[in-house]
Design an enzyme around this catalytic site. Structure first.
Site, short mmCIF file in Angstrom:
data_model
loop_
_atom_site.label_atom_id
_atom_site.label_comp_id
_atom_site.label_asym_id
_atom_site.label_seq_id
_atom_site.Cartn_x
_atom_site.Cartn_y
_atom_site.Cartn_z
N ASP A 107 0.86 -1.18 0.00
CA ASP A 107 0.00 0.00 0.00
C ASP A 107 0.91 1.24 0.00
O ASP A 107 1.47 1.60 -1.03
CB ASP A 107 -0.90 -0.11 1.24
N PHE A 156 -10.25 -0.66 -0.10
CA PHE A 156 -9.86 -1.70 0.84
C PHE A 156 -10.36 -3.03 0.29
O PHE A 156 -11.53 -3.16 -0.06
CB PHE A 156 -10.45 -1.43 2.22
N VAL A 157 -9.48 -3.99 0.18
CA VAL A 157 -9.85 -5.28 -0.38
C VAL A 157 -9.63 -6.42 0.63
O VAL A 157 -8.79 -6.30 1.52
CB VAL A 157 -9.07 -5.58 -1.69
N ARG A 169 -10.12 -14.00 5.27
CA ARG A 169 -8.85 -14.48 4.69
C ARG A 169 -9.07 -15.71 3.82
O ARG A 169 -8.32 -15.96 2.89
CB ARG A 169 -7.86 -14.87 5.81
P1 5GP Z 1 1.78 -0.33 3.87
O1 5GP Z 1 2.88 -0.20 4.87
O2 5GP Z 1 2.26 -0.76 2.50
O3 5GP Z 1 0.93 0.91 3.80
O4 5GP Z 1 0.78 -1.39 4.45
C1 5GP Z 1 0.84 -2.69 4.13
C2 5GP Z 1 -0.13 -3.50 4.97
O5 5GP Z 1 -1.40 -2.84 5.17
C3 5GP Z 1 -0.45 -4.77 4.21
O6 5GP Z 1 0.51 -5.77 4.44
C4 5GP Z 1 -1.82 -5.09 4.75
O7 5GP Z 1 -1.69 -5.79 5.97
C5 5GP Z 1 -2.46 -3.75 5.03
N1 5GP Z 1 -3.32 -3.32 3.92
C6 5GP Z 1 -3.12 -2.31 3.05
N2 5GP Z 1 -4.13 -2.22 2.16
C7 5GP Z 1 -5.00 -3.22 2.47
C8 5GP Z 1 -6.25 -3.64 1.91
O8 5GP Z 1 -6.78 -3.11 0.93
N3 5GP Z 1 -6.84 -4.71 2.52
C9 5GP Z 1 -6.30 -5.35 3.59
N4 5GP Z 1 -6.97 -6.39 4.10
N5 5GP Z 1 -5.14 -4.96 4.16
C10 5GP Z 1 -4.49 -3.91 3.59
#
Ligand code: 5GP
Length: 183
Positions: A107, A156-157, A169
């Site tokens: 993300d 958000f997915v 999950r």
């Molecule tokens: P980042 O540090 O890249 O912002 O966050 C990564 C983490 O946020 C991912 O490993 C995941 O756990 C969570 N995350 C980010 N976007 C999503 C999403 O759309 N759905 C879900 N279930 N988790 C997400």
């Protein structure tokens, strides 16, 4: 099997983003690309629990060079700019090894940025990333994503390892949530 875009029965879910078939096809392609790139070498597949587990399980069976599997678990500090605390470290050393980090979704990239920095200090021979979903519109950290399954919209997915408060999950597909659920 329900197609991409199908409206889903669960009151929380909005639409199917990637069907089970579509995911399987893309995972096979990623496995083939990884096998080609690492021909003649052994790869240490490293995954962050818990979300990456399902993707890893399918991906590793599509890779035909020798692999080992290892797992980390982390928890983020609130407002920590991506700083994470390791709650479970890898079991095996990675020094001198070809390490491929397998992620469910990237993300902002802050978590992965921090994780890669930490893994790099252990001096692997190579360190690359394979993510199933790439939510690149929200990227803050500049990351080298060698392999990516799908570009992901800024929604958000859930499903295929990704959760909402621990649920979903086990969905075999990836779905968006209804806007009202996320507030
Ligand atoms: P980042 O540090 O890249 O912002 O966050 C990564 C983490 O946020 C991912 O490993 C995941 O756990 C969570 N995350 C980010 N976007 C999503 C999403 O759309 N759905 C879900 N279930 N988790 C997400």
């Amino acid at each position: 099997m329900r197609p991409r875009g199908a409206v889903l029965a669960d009151p929380v879910l909005d639409r199917m983003l990637h069907s089970q078939d579509e995911i399987a096809e893309r995972v096979a392609e990623l496995g083939a690309a990884i096998s080609e790139d690492y021909r003649g070498q052994e790869v240490a597949l490293v995954t962050v629990l818990r979300g990456g587990l399902i993707f890893l399980a399918d991906l590793c069976r599509r890779v035909d060079v020798p692999v080992t599997l290892d797992f980390m678990a982390i928890s983020s500090y609130a407002g920590g700019g991506g700083a994470v605390r390791i709650t479970k470290d890898l079991d095996d050393p990675i020094e001198g090894r070809h390490v491929l980090v397998v992620e469910d979704i990237v993300d902002t990239g802050l978590t992965l940025h921090y994780l890669l920095k930490m893994l790099r200090q252990r001096r692997p021979a190579t360190l690359e990333v394979c993510t199933l979903l790439d939510k690149d519109a929200r990227r803050i950290a500049d990351l080298p994503l060698r392999y990516r399954g799908f570009a992901c919209p800024d929604r958000f997915v859930v499903g295929y390892g990704l959760d909402l408060g621990g649920r979903f999950r086990n969905l075999p597909f990836i779905a968006t949530l209804k806007d009202e659920v996320m507030g």
